[in-house]
Design an enzyme around this catalytic site. Structure first.
Site, PDB file in Angstrom:
ATOM      1  N   HIS A 119      42.577  35.229 107.168  1.00  0.00           N
ATOM      2  CA  HIS A 119      43.562  34.209 107.542  1.00  0.00           C
ATOM      3  C   HIS A 119      43.963  34.292 109.014  1.00  0.00           C
ATOM      4  O   HIS A 119      44.501  33.344 109.567  1.00  0.00           O
ATOM      5  CB  HIS A 119      44.791  34.269 106.625  1.00  0.00           C
ATOM      6  CG  HIS A 119      45.762  35.363 106.930  1.00  0.00           C
ATOM      7  ND1 HIS A 119      45.825  36.530 106.200  1.00  0.00           N
ATOM      8  CD2 HIS A 119      46.715  35.477 107.875  1.00  0.00           C
ATOM      9  CE1 HIS A 119      46.782  37.291 106.671  1.00  0.00           C
ATOM     10  NE2 HIS A 119      47.341  36.683 107.704  1.00  0.00           N
ATOM     11  N   ASP A 150      40.551  38.307 101.651  1.00  0.00           N
ATOM     12  CA  ASP A 150      41.202  38.077 102.942  1.00  0.00           C
ATOM     13  C   ASP A 150      40.688  39.037 104.016  1.00  0.00           C
ATOM     14  O   ASP A 150      41.468  39.582 104.800  1.00  0.00           O
ATOM     15  CB  ASP A 150      42.719  38.186 102.816  1.00  0.00           C
ATOM     16  CG  ASP A 150      43.439  37.533 103.991  1.00  0.00           C
ATOM     17  OD1 ASP A 150      42.841  36.651 104.631  1.00  0.00           O
ATOM     18  OD2 ASP A 150      44.582  37.918 104.282  1.00  0.00           O
ATOM     19  N   GLY A 222      52.164  39.529 112.599  1.00  0.00           N
ATOM     20  CA  GLY A 222      51.286  40.081 113.625  1.00  0.00           C
ATOM     21  C   GLY A 222      50.598  41.360 113.203  1.00  0.00           C
ATOM     22  O   GLY A 222      49.654  41.811 113.845  1.00  0.00           O
ATOM     23  N   SER A 224      49.005  41.553 110.411  1.00  0.00           N
ATOM     24  CA  SER A 224      47.886  41.126 109.557  1.00  0.00           C
ATOM     25  C   SER A 224      46.554  41.625 110.101  1.00  0.00           C
ATOM     26  O   SER A 224      46.226  41.403 111.262  1.00  0.00           O
ATOM     27  CB  SER A 224      47.821  39.598 109.485  1.00  0.00           C
ATOM     28  OG  SER A 224      48.760  39.094 108.596  1.00  0.00           O
TER      29      SER A 224
END
Length: 490
Positions: A119, A150, A222, A224
């Site tokens: 993502h 993901d 941030g 991620s």
């Protein structure tokens, strides 16, 4: 007690308290680490920061008001957002606008392989990798990405070998173990936070293969795609999601376990895509009610609701109504265990499967196929109902009828479905409380096929005579999707 005795007792207690306090001070003085707090993680963090990177992306959107790459959790879940999303340069109506995002990542190969979240880079026109020393590299290729877990694997072209980190064994981590997250929260690169593993094997309804590590190490927007380290400096998770009403950390973050990530990343590196194992069944949980209907002592395993006609399970003889208890030597304690076990199995591998059928345990072998990319389940509801009188007696609040052509047309029931159609459900009846609806078709009762209303009545009578408190129905919707429902008999 006299006054003198009370004073003596108070003095004794005071002396005892003073002695304990002095002993504690001596202990802290003898053990410097206790006086200063927990041991520092500075040495571990210092050796890892060079391998953790910031990911910045830019995407151009053409339409006015077109939504940007918002990273929200699944519909209806308690999760706010996945961590990034910073919007800028919005143009006037009708003009293109740019959307920028910030995330984290980490180097796993000195030649320039970088891991992040799918993502973080999804839909990006340009991806820039920022290193802790201030240098930058443009991503030359997305080697592969996998929305289901993901994860994404990126390629950069460094002039010199990069500092890389290695994966550890996430299965070896226990609740209470210390972990450390390094990333780019709110654009503040190189931030280090420490916490513990709060839980493992978390299912947060983000996808079919949820198996997250939960941590209370502070994770924010941030972070991620950043790494979650053990105290040996090994990556044991990829930070992916948080629960937060505000977008900031409240101590509930989730990471993809390294043992899951490495399998996916190896496939992305080799094939540019994931190649998951496929059994060819739709399964559902064995609830306490269903366990009672099957005669099980306690809920266990994964209940096969339907079998793909041309899938590996059908070829091996697995049937709807079977309960899979063990897959390739791994116990299947709950329904969620089976998909995770199957997708990680090598394609064309012969796998031993133990299952329960009709009260007996069977052992079979299945050759695992490859999961079709478009494999998905559909749910359809039939809203219109028309009561039809039941034949004979009380049927759990159901009205049933033979499946005639007229009723097939009325409820849009596929010609491939056989059984007894439900034409009405009494409000607040046992069946209604289990979400049984008019238009559903009873395919089996207690794992025996039914074709006429009298078949259903005979099976219900047999269940009541046996003393069981619930009857297990196999129902089909109009499109042929099957599900088991355990309905109380009274």
């Amino acid at each position: 007690m006299g006054r003198g005795k009370r004073q003596a007792e108070a003095g004794r207690r005071a002396r005892t308290g003073a002695a304990w306090a002095m002993g504690l001070c001596l202990l802290l003085a003898a053990v410097p680490g206790l006086a200063r707090g927990p041991a520092s993680v500075a040495d571990v963090a210092e050796g890892l920061q060079d391998a953790v990177v910031n990911i910045s992306t830019t995407q151009t959107l053409q339409g006015p008001g077109e939504p940007g790459p918002m990273r929200k959790g699944p519909k209806g879940s308690p999760f706010e957002e996945f961590f990034d999303d910073f919007f800028e340069d919005e143009g006037p109506d009708g003009m293109p606008r740019k959307v920028s995002s910030l995330g984290s990542g980490f180097v796993i190969d000195p030649s320039g392989l970088i891991v992040t979240n799918n993502h973080v880079i999804e839909g990006a026109d340009e991806i820039i990798v920022n290193f802790v020393d201030g240098s930058k590299l443009k991503v030359t290729k997305i080697l592969g990405h996998d929305p289901k877990t993901d994860l994404a694997l990126l390629k950069v072209e460094p002039k010199e070998p990069l500092k890389a980190v290695s994966f550890g064994n996430s299965s070896a981590m226990r609740v209470g173990d210390w972990v450390m997250a390094i990333g780019n929260p709110f654009g503040l690169g190189g931030s280090v936070t420490v916490g513990i593993i709060s839980a493992t094997k978390r299912d947060i309804n983000a996808g079919p293969y949820d198996d997250f590590i939960q941590t209370d190490a502070a994770i924010n927007r941030g972070n991620s795609g950043g790494p979650l380290f053990n105290m040996e400096g090994e990556v044991i998770g990829v930070n992916t999601a948080i629960i937060s009403p505000t977008g900031g950390s409240i101590g509930i973050g989730f990471a993809v376990p390294s043992n899951t990530a490495t399998k996916v990343l190896n496939q992305l590196k080799e094939y540019g895509e994931t190649r998951r194992g496929w059994l060819g069944v739709h399964v559902q949980s064995v609830t306490e009610e269903i366990a009672e209907g099957l005669g099980l002592v306690e809920p266990m395993g994964a209940l096969v609701a339907s079998v793909a006609p041309d899938g590996p399970a059908a070829a091996a003889g697995i049937e709807a109504g079977d309960v899979i208890l063990d897959f390739d030597g791994q116990e299947i304690d709950s329904m969620r265990d089976l998909p995770r076990a199957v997708v990680g199995t090598a394609i064309d591998k012969d796998v031993p499967v133990k299952l329960l059928r009709g009260g007996k345990t069977l052992n079979i072998t299945v050759k695992i196929g490859r999961l079709p990319e478009d494999e998905a389940e559909e749910e359809d509801e039939i809203e219109e109902t028309l009561p039809v009188a039941p034949e004979g007696e009380d049927l759990l609040g159901l009205s049933i009828a033979p499946l005639t052509d007229d009723l097939r047309e009325k409820y849009a029931i596929s010609d491939k479905i056989e059984g007894v159609v439900i034409t009405d459900v009494e409000p607040d009846s046992p069946a209604a409380r289990k979400n049984v609806k008019a238009g559903d078709v009873i395919v089996e009762v207690t794992q025996e096929e039914v074709h006429q209303p009298h078949d259903v009545i005979d099976r219900l009578r047999a269940v009541k005579r046996s003393g069981r408190g619930r009857v297990l129905l196999l129902l089909s919707d109009a499109k042929g999707e099957l599900r088991f429902v355990a309905v109380p008999t009274s």
